[in-house]
Design a protein around this motif. Structure first.
Motif, mmCIF file in Angstrom:
data_model
loop_
_atom_site.group_PDB
_atom_site.id
_atom_site.type_symbol
_atom_site.label_atom_id
_atom_site.label_comp_id
_atom_site.label_asym_id
_atom_site.label_seq_id
_atom_site.Cartn_x
_atom_site.Cartn_y
_atom_site.Cartn_z
ATOM 1 N N LYS A 128 0.837 -1.200 0.000
ATOM 2 C CA LYS A 128 0.000 0.000 0.000
ATOM 3 C C LYS A 128 0.873 1.251 0.000
ATOM 4 O O LYS A 128 0.595 2.219 -0.722
ATOM 5 C CB LYS A 128 -0.925 -0.029 1.213
ATOM 6 C CG LYS A 128 -1.967 1.043 1.215
ATOM 7 C CD LYS A 128 -2.907 0.879 2.411
ATOM 8 C CE LYS A 128 -3.937 1.979 2.437
ATOM 9 N NZ LYS A 128 -4.840 1.865 3.581
ATOM 10 N N LEU A 129 1.940 1.219 0.834
ATOM 11 C CA LEU A 129 2.854 2.369 0.890
ATOM 12 C C LEU A 129 3.548 2.577 -0.453
ATOM 13 O O LEU A 129 3.702 3.726 -0.915
ATOM 14 C CB LEU A 129 3.883 2.182 1.998
ATOM 15 C CG LEU A 129 3.387 2.372 3.423
ATOM 16 C CD1 LEU A 129 4.481 1.990 4.422
ATOM 17 C CD2 LEU A 129 2.957 3.816 3.656
ATOM 18 N N VAL A 130 3.968 1.481 -1.086
ATOM 19 C CA VAL A 130 4.643 1.596 -2.387
ATOM 20 C C VAL A 130 3.668 2.177 -3.408
ATOM 21 O O VAL A 130 4.005 3.055 -4.212
ATOM 22 C CB VAL A 130 5.187 0.212 -2.841
ATOM 23 C CG1 VAL A 130 5.586 0.220 -4.311
ATOM 24 C CG2 VAL A 130 6.355 -0.200 -1.971
ATOM 25 N N SER A 131 2.416 1.676 -3.334
ATOM 26 C CA SER A 131 1.384 2.181 -4.254
ATOM 27 C C SER A 131 1.133 3.666 -3.996
ATOM 28 O O SER A 131 1.032 4.469 -4.941
ATOM 29 C CB SER A 131 0.114 1.374 -4.053
ATOM 30 O OG SER A 131 -0.946 1.921 -4.779
ATOM 31 N N GLU A 132 1.025 4.020 -2.700
ATOM 32 C CA GLU A 132 0.792 5.424 -2.326
ATOM 33 C C GLU A 132 1.974 6.284 -2.768
ATOM 34 O O GLU A 132 1.786 7.390 -3.293
ATOM 35 C CB GLU A 132 0.569 5.523 -0.817
ATOM 36 C CG GLU A 132 0.214 6.903 -0.320
ATOM 37 C CD GLU A 132 -1.163 7.379 -0.778
ATOM 38 O OE1 GLU A 132 -1.384 8.590 -0.750
ATOM 39 O OE2 GLU A 132 -2.000 6.564 -1.200
ATOM 40 N N GLU A 133 3.189 5.738 -2.560
ATOM 41 C CA GLU A 133 4.402 6.474 -2.959
ATOM 42 C C GLU A 133 4.406 6.682 -4.479
ATOM 43 O O GLU A 133 4.720 7.763 -4.970
ATOM 44 C CB GLU A 133 5.646 5.692 -2.529
ATOM 45 C CG GLU A 133 6.950 6.396 -2.858
ATOM 46 C CD GLU A 133 8.168 5.568 -2.473
ATOM 47 O OE1 GLU A 133 9.274 6.070 -2.691
ATOM 48 O OE2 GLU A 133 8.013 4.447 -1.961
ATOM 49 N N SER A 134 4.005 5.644 -5.179
ATOM 50 C CA SER A 134 3.959 5.730 -6.643
ATOM 51 C C SER A 134 2.921 6.771 -7.076
ATOM 52 O O SER A 134 3.152 7.580 -7.978
ATOM 53 C CB SER A 134 3.629 4.355 -7.193
ATOM 54 O OG SER A 134 3.575 4.376 -8.579
ATOM 55 N N ARG A 135 1.737 6.769 -6.430
ATOM 56 C CA ARG A 135 0.676 7.732 -6.734
ATOM 57 C C ARG A 135 1.146 9.152 -6.448
ATOM 58 O O ARG A 135 0.964 10.073 -7.265
ATOM 59 C CB ARG A 135 -0.582 7.394 -5.918
ATOM 60 C CG ARG A 135 -1.788 8.221 -6.295
ATOM 61 C CD ARG A 135 -2.970 7.902 -5.405
ATOM 62 N NE ARG A 135 -2.765 8.236 -4.019
ATOM 63 C CZ ARG A 135 -2.847 9.467 -3.505
ATOM 64 N NH1 ARG A 135 -3.128 10.502 -4.264
ATOM 65 N NH2 ARG A 135 -2.646 9.689 -2.224
ATOM 66 N N LEU A 136 1.771 9.300 -5.243
ATOM 67 C CA LEU A 136 2.270 10.629 -4.878
ATOM 68 C C LEU A 136 3.369 11.088 -5.833
ATOM 69 O O LEU A 136 3.439 12.266 -6.199
ATOM 70 C CB LEU A 136 2.767 10.635 -3.435
ATOM 71 C CG LEU A 136 1.686 10.548 -2.360
ATOM 72 C CD1 LEU A 136 2.333 10.426 -0.969
ATOM 73 C CD2 LEU A 136 0.759 11.751 -2.399
ATOM 74 N N SER A 137 4.189 10.145 -6.219
ATOM 75 C CA SER A 137 5.273 10.470 -7.150
ATOM 76 C C SER A 137 4.693 10.920 -8.487
ATOM 77 O O SER A 137 5.165 11.877 -9.110
ATOM 78 C CB SER A 137 6.156 9.241 -7.323
ATOM 79 O OG SER A 137 7.206 9.523 -8.196
ATOM 80 N N GLU A 138 3.631 10.233 -8.923
ATOM 81 C CA GLU A 138 2.959 10.607 -10.179
ATOM 82 C C GLU A 138 2.314 11.965 -10.029
ATOM 83 O O GLU A 138 2.421 12.826 -10.924
ATOM 84 C CB GLU A 138 1.921 9.530 -10.546
ATOM 85 C CG GLU A 138 1.168 9.793 -11.819
ATOM 86 C CD GLU A 138 2.066 9.849 -13.052
ATOM 87 O OE1 GLU A 138 1.669 10.527 -14.004
ATOM 88 O OE2 GLU A 138 3.175 9.263 -13.067
ATOM 89 N N GLN A 139 1.653 12.200 -8.875
ATOM 90 C CA GLN A 139 1.029 13.514 -8.627
ATOM 91 C C GLN A 139 2.102 14.598 -8.616
ATOM 92 O O GLN A 139 1.910 15.684 -9.162
ATOM 93 C CB GLN A 139 0.265 13.510 -7.298
ATOM 94 C CG GLN A 139 -1.072 12.819 -7.355
ATOM 95 C CD GLN A 139 -1.769 12.840 -5.980
ATOM 96 O OE1 GLN A 139 -1.191 13.248 -4.978
ATOM 97 N NE2 GLN A 139 -3.038 12.415 -5.980
ATOM 98 N N HIS A 140 3.235 14.287 -7.992
ATOM 99 C CA HIS A 140 4.334 15.239 -7.921
ATOM 100 C C HIS A 140 4.845 15.550 -9.334
ATOM 101 O O HIS A 140 5.083 16.701 -9.698
ATOM 102 C CB HIS A 140 5.449 14.683 -7.046
ATOM 103 C CG HIS A 140 6.638 15.581 -6.943
ATOM 104 N ND1 HIS A 140 6.597 16.819 -6.347
ATOM 105 C CD2 HIS A 140 7.911 15.434 -7.393
ATOM 106 C CE1 HIS A 140 7.785 17.376 -6.418
ATOM 107 N NE2 HIS A 140 8.608 16.534 -7.065
ATOM 108 N N ARG A 141 4.989 14.503 -10.114
ATOM 109 C CA ARG A 141 5.467 14.678 -11.484
ATOM 110 C C ARG A 141 4.477 15.539 -12.289
ATOM 111 O O ARG A 141 4.862 16.453 -13.013
ATOM 112 C CB ARG A 141 5.655 13.315 -12.149
ATOM 113 C CG ARG A 141 6.338 13.393 -13.494
ATOM 114 C CD ARG A 141 6.382 12.058 -14.178
ATOM 115 N NE ARG A 141 5.071 11.468 -14.466
ATOM 116 C CZ ARG A 141 4.229 11.915 -15.409
ATOM 117 N NH1 ARG A 141 4.497 12.943 -16.135
ATOM 118 N NH2 ARG A 141 3.080 11.310 -15.608
#
Length: 152
Positions: free
Chosen positions: A122-135
């Motif tokens: 879940k954290l990896v998924s959240e990190e990936s989502r946040l990373s995409e949002q950041h991008r």
């Protein structure tokens, strides 16, 4: 002459009587001596018999003591066997309880590991989502900055 013959017969009988008395006295002395010897032998044999009886009594006491000791050893052996069986049973019960506790602990640890892996995913998924949002946000910011530069 008859009187002389009677006197001779009387003297002969007296001599025989005296000789018989001496033989009887000698025989009596011999019998008394034999009785003394037999009494001495009897006393000696009684002393030996008493010693044998004393040794027999001591041997019987030793046998009784050995039998009692054997009975004590047997009782102690039975008691130790019973205690050993009890200790083994308690050890088996303890090992079974410990094995059950370990099995339960293993299940709990697997569950916690599974939850931890789920949280990690879940954290990896959240990190990936946040990373995409950041991008996306950085891209928009760059786009806004580019448009701002174009407007100026």
């Amino acid at each position: 002459e008859r009187a002389g013959d009677a006197q001779n017969t009387l003297n002969s009988l007296r001599n025989q009587y005296a000789a018989d008395g001496q033989r009887i006295a000698a025989a009596k002395a011999s019998v008394l001596e034999e009785l003394k010897i037999l009494d001495s032998v009897r006393s000696e044999r009684l002393t030996i018999l008493a010693a044998y009886e004393e040794e027999t009594a001591l041997a019987e006491d030793c046998i009784a003591a050995a039998a009692e000791e054997a009975a004590n050893v047997s009782r102690n052996t039975e008691e130790l066997t019973a205690r050993t069986q009890l200790v083994r049973r308690l050890e088996e019960e303890t090992l079974a309880k410990d094995a059950h506790k370990l099995a339960n602990a293993e299940v709990i640890l697997k569950e916690e590991l599974s939850l931890s892996e789920a949280r990690r995913a879940k954290l990896v998924s959240e990190e990936s989502r946040l990373s995409e949002q950041h991008r996306v946000a950085v891209s928009k910011e760059e786009q806004v900055a580019g448009e701002s530069e174009n407007l100026s």
